[in-house]
Design a protein around this motif. Structure first.
Motif, mmCIF file in Angstrom:
data_model
loop_
_atom_site.group_PDB
_atom_site.id
_atom_site.type_symbol
_atom_site.label_atom_id
_atom_site.label_comp_id
_atom_site.label_asym_id
_atom_site.label_seq_id
_atom_site.Cartn_x
_atom_site.Cartn_y
_atom_site.Cartn_z
ATOM 1 N N ALA A 29 -2.776 2.107 -4.101
ATOM 2 C CA ALA A 29 -4.020 2.419 -3.392
ATOM 3 C C ALA A 29 -5.247 2.094 -4.220
ATOM 4 C CB ALA A 29 -4.033 3.893 -2.996
ATOM 5 N N SER B 264 0.869 -1.179 0.000
ATOM 6 C CA SER B 264 0.000 0.000 0.000
ATOM 7 C C SER B 264 0.907 1.230 0.000
ATOM 8 C CB SER B 264 -0.910 0.004 1.233
ATOM 9 O OG SER B 264 -0.150 0.145 2.422
ATOM 10 N N ARG C 220 -6.590 -2.026 -0.605
ATOM 11 C CA ARG C 220 -6.736 -1.201 0.595
ATOM 12 C C ARG C 220 -6.212 -2.031 1.772
ATOM 13 N NH1 ARG C 220 -10.399 2.821 -1.443
ATOM 14 N NH2 ARG C 220 -10.183 2.537 -3.688
ATOM 15 N N SER D 19 -7.563 5.348 2.633
ATOM 16 C CA SER D 19 -8.237 4.089 2.308
ATOM 17 C C SER D 19 -9.542 4.338 1.558
ATOM 18 C CB SER D 19 -8.504 3.279 3.589
ATOM 19 O OG SER D 19 -9.558 3.841 4.360
#
Length: 368
Positions: A112, A50, A116, A145
Motif C-alpha cells: 500500500a 495491493s 495505490r 487507498s
C-alpha cells in the motif's frame, strides 16, 4: 506529477494463464478478447499488487491453474516516478500468499505504500442494492487507498472482536475477560471510523471540484443501530453496556463493523438504491474517478485503475468522457472488453493486448 505504472507483468500458472507477459509503457492498457478467454484474470493479477485478497476476494488456492495445482507466481516491475521496484507475489501449492519486494520478503501492508490500486468490476454494479457488507468493503478499499495504516487498524479490530465474540458465544459474563479486548476495539474502532469519515470527505471534495460527465454522489456513513460513539472512551463504554445484549445475540452489535455507506444521486436527490441501473453505474464510475483525482493530489501520483468490462455498460458519450478523464489524470488504467471497437475513442492513447483461449490455456499478446 509522478507516474505510477506496472511496466511489466508476468503470470505463471495463474488462473487460466500458464505463462504470459505484458510489457507496458505507462499508457492505459486495453485488453480485448472473447468472454472466458482470461481477460479478468489479468486484472485480478494486477490487483494482487495491493493489500488484500484482490478484486475477486479469492483464496490463494483458488487462483492456481488447474489441473497442475502447483501454485502460482506473479512478477511485476512497478515504476513510481524515478523509482523502480521488482515485486513477486506467489503462492506455493495453495499456501498463503508470499510477497517479495526487490528480493526481500515483505508484508502485504508494504504494498500500500508503494502502489495505490483502485478497481471497478461488474460484481460491484449491485453495490447500492445489496447488503451493507459489500458497501463497507468498498468504503474500506477507498479508505485504504488514502490511509495505508487503515489495514493495521482493521486487522487489530477484527482480531479483538473475534476473541470477544468467542466469549459472548460461551456466555461468559465476567467483566474482567472483556475489558482488555474492549479497550483494543475502542482504540482501533475509533481509528477506523475516523479514517472512513476523512476518506468520504476527500471523495466529496474531489467530486465537487471536477467538471465531469459523471454525476456527483452524496455519501453518508450511518450505523445499523443508533450512531457510532465519537470518542474512544465513548465506544469502550458502549461496548461494555452492550455486553448482555451481545451475549443474547452471540455477536458484537456495536462498532464500525455495523456501519453502512449510503449514496444519493445529488442532482436528483434520489437514493442510489432507487436509481436506474445505468445511473448506479455512473455513480460508481464517478466515485472511482474522484478517488483517483484525490489520490493524485495527496501523493502526487495517480493510482493504477482497473476497469473490468466498464465500457460495455456506458453509452458512447460517457465512454469517451471516461477515457478523456483517465488520460487527463495520467493514470495507467487496465481495461477489458470483448471488442476493440469499445476502445475506439482511446485511439493511440492506449496500448492494446489480445487475449485468446485454446484448450483452457490463455494466451496474451500485443495487438497487431
Amino acid at each position: 506529477m509522478s507516474r505510477l505504472a506496472l511496466t511489466r507483468l508476468t503470470l505463471s500458472h495463474f488462473r487460466s494463464h500458464k505463462l504470459g507477459t505484458l510489457e507496458t509503457d505507462g499508457r492505459p492498457v486495453a485488453i480485448f478478447g472473447p468472454n472466458g478467454a482470461g481477460k479478468t484474470n489479468i486484472l485480478e493479477a494486477v490487483s494482487l499488487f495491493s493489500p488484500g485478497r484482490g478484486l475477486r476476494r479469492a483464496s490463494a488456492e483458488d487462483m492456481t491453474r488447474r489441473p497442475e495445482a502447483i501454485g502460482w507466481k506473479l512478477s511485476g516491475l512497478l515504476q513510481s516516478g524515478a523509482q523502480k521496484y521488482e515485486i513477486d507475489v506467489r503462492s506455493e501449492e495453495g499456501g498463503a500468499r508470499q510477497i517479495q519486494i526487490d528480493g526481500k520478503a515483505a508484508p502485504q501492508t508494504q504494498l500500500a505504500r508503494l502502489a495505490r490500486v483502485l478497481w471497478l468490476i461488474p460484481s460491484m454494479d449491485r453495490l447500492w442494492i445489496e447488503g451493507a457488507e459489500g458497501r463497507r468493503r468498498f468504503l474500506d478499499r477507498t479508505t485504504l487507498s488514502f490511509f495505508p495504516e487503515h489495514a493495521e487498524s482493521s486487522l487489530a479490530y477484527e482480531k479483538a472482536m473475534r476473541q470477544r465474540n468467542r466469549l459472548l458465544k460461551d456466555q461468559v459474563s465476567d467483566a474482567h475477560w472483556y475489558a482488555a479486548l474492549e479497550r483494543q476495539m475502542a482504540v482501533t474502532g475509533t481509528q477506523i471510523h475516523t479514517a472512513r469519515a476523512k476518506a468520504l470527505a476527500r471523495l466529496s471534495k474531489a467530486q465537487q471540484q471536477a467538471q465531469t460527465a459523471f454525476p456527483i454522489a452524496d455519501l453518508d456513513l450511518i450505523q445499523s443501530e443508533g450512531s457510532l460513539p465519537d470518542t474512544t472512551d465513548d465506544l469502550r463504554e458502549a461496548l461494555a453496556e452492550s455486553r448482555f445484549r451481545d451475549i443474547a445475540a452471540g455477536r458484537t452489535l456495536v462498532g464500525p463493523h455495523r456501519s453502512d455507506l449510503i449514496g444519493t444521486y445529488a442532482a436528483k436527490g434520489v437514493p442510489a438504491k432507487d436509481c436506474s441501473t445505468g445511473e448506479q453505474k455512473a455513480l460508481l464510475v464517478s466515485l472511482i474517478l474522484a478517488n483517483a483525482r484525490a489520490l493524485s493530489e495527496d501523493v502526487d501520483a495517480p493510482p493504477i485503475v482497473l476497469l473490468d468490462e466498464v465500457a460495455a455498460h456506458l453509452d458512447p458519450t460517457r465512454r469517451a468522457a471516461l477515457y478523456d478523464e483517465i488520460t487527463a489524470l495520467g493514470a495507467q488504467a487496465w481495461m477489458t472488453g470483448t471488442e476493440t471497437e469499445l476502445f475506439d475513442a482511446l485511439g493511440d492513447r492506449a496500448q492494446y493486448f489480445e487475449v485468446t483461449d485454446e484448450n483452457g490455456i490463455s494466451t496474451v499478446k500485443p495487438a497487431s
